[in-house]
Enzyme design. Structure first.
Site: not given
Ligand code: PLP
Length: 368
Positions: A35, A131, A160, A211, A253, A300-302
């Site tokens: 992701k 969540r 999770h 995962r 700045y 700074c930004m750049d």
């Molecule tokens: C992002 C995520 C993971 C992976 O998490 P890591 O800490 O990067 O291994 C696994 N399961 C779910 C549901 C996540 O949102």
């Protein structure tokens, strides 16, 4: 050397080796989390590289899943978060595997899914992260109700963990205990729980598949380091200007830095517009000629300004390492994150679109 103002070098071999090391360590299937553009490493090249190793990929959004399909990724792609009912057609069209966390979405998907080939789904059980997902106390009736939807096939079950990266693993045990009745009645479904931290430190959370995301990129989410992982990302920029400033002169700045004596300084062409955190103002360090040099004044930004030593030999265009190795020195993502008051995940995913991503070895398409 490349001719970019700032670029990252992604070591795809390291990512593949990290994935293989994780599979060997756990002996389980691997759901490779790619992701957020593979945590800033490039979702398509990373998934292409991992295609022979990963059993499944996971992304956060339907759009991320479609990007992988359009690039030719054929392995199953799990969407970790609830999708919207308006997205059901795309899910079916691109053969994505959505997470189910509510009845309304499940019903909408069932309405349009194919009768001959039911859409595979994974049910997300909320055991305390709070969540997303179906509450663990309602898991059994929810799963029974899902069985009345003929065009959906529950292939997997997951939850999770909220605290797997903490030293105190007591809430991990609470979550696994809440999850255990669901696992006991799973009828051969694919059960998966472990994020990176749990992959490394909580073997009883490994079930059928792990995962991990962060681990694939060679970074450890916590203090446990039971297997060797190699960081895959190096971030480079260049020197754009140098000067010698007088005692008492300020820099950048707000003139928050004041030279205590006559000082050589160099401007580096990197700023918060590239995702280099502004919170590194006055506290970051970069590598120049294999030596650490401090970021002075405000980012700074750049551009940013660093302090040189009088003996430093630098010219405009010279390479500066922001993350990674140069000579014998190394700046890790974790160090940058700590100095910036955040976590490695945020540093990686904030690397901006002005930063050109390059790959080593070059991605080949004939690998899968
Ligand atoms: C992002 C995520 C993971 C992976 O998490 P890591 O800490 O990067 O291994 C696994 N399961 C779910 C549901 C996540 O949102």
């Amino acid at each position: 050397m490349s001719d970019f103002r700032t670029h990252t070098e992604i070591n795809l071999l390291a990512i593949r080796q990290n994935a293989e090391t994780i599979k060997r360590h756990t002996g389980k299937q691997l759901i490779a989390v790619v992701k957020a553009d593979a945590y800033g490493h490039g979702a398509v090249p990373v998934a292409t590289t991992l295609h022979p190793v990963a059993d499944m990929f996971a992304v956060a959004t339907v759009e991320e899943g479609i990007e992988l399909r359009k690039a030719g990724i054929r392995k199953p792609i799990l969407i970790l978060f609830s999708c919207l009912p308006v997205q059901v057609e795309q899910i079916v069209e691109f053969n994505l595997t959505p997470s189910i966390g509510d009845w309304k979405f499940a019903n909408a998907l069932n309405e349009i899914a194919s009768e001959s080939t039911p859409t595979k789904v994974h049910v997300n059980i909320n055991t305390g992260m709070n969540r997303s997902g179906v509450c663990y106390t309602e898991a059994q009736p929810f799963l029974s109700r899902l069985e009345t939807l003929p065009r959906l096939k529950v292939e997997g079950l997951f939850t999770h963990l909220a605290t797997a990266d903490e030293v105190d693993k007591s809430f991990v045990s609470v979550q696994l205990k809440r999850f255990s009745p669901v696992v006991a009645n799973n009828n051969g479904k694919m059960v998966h729980v472990a994020n990176s931290a749990a992959t490394l430190a909580v073997p009883e959370s490994h079930f059928d598949a792990v995962r991990p995301g962060l681990n694939l990129y060679g970074i450890y989410p916590a203090i446990e380091k039971p297997i060797p992982l190699t960081p895959a990302l190096t971030w480079k920029a260049r020197i754009g200007w140098t000067a010698t400033i007088a005692e008492g002169d300020g820099v950048s700045y707000g003139l928050t830095y004041k030279a205590l004596y006559q000082t050589r300084v160099a401007m580096v062409q990197i700023g918060y517009g590239d995702g280099y955190p502004r919170s590194l103002s006055g506290t970051g360090e970069v590598l120049i000629n294999g030596l650490r040099r401090p970021v002075i004044g405000r980012v700074c930004m750049d551009v940013s300004v660093v302090q040189l030593e009088s003996e430093d030999k630098v010219s405009i265009g010279d390479e500066v390492v922001l993350i990674g190795k140069q000579g014998d020195a190394e700046i890790t993502v974790d160090e940058i994150a700590q100095r910036a008051g955040t976590i490695s995940y945020e540093i990686l995913t904030q690397i901006g679109t002005r930063v050109v991503r390059t790959f080593r070895p070059t991605v080949s398409n004939n690998e899968y």
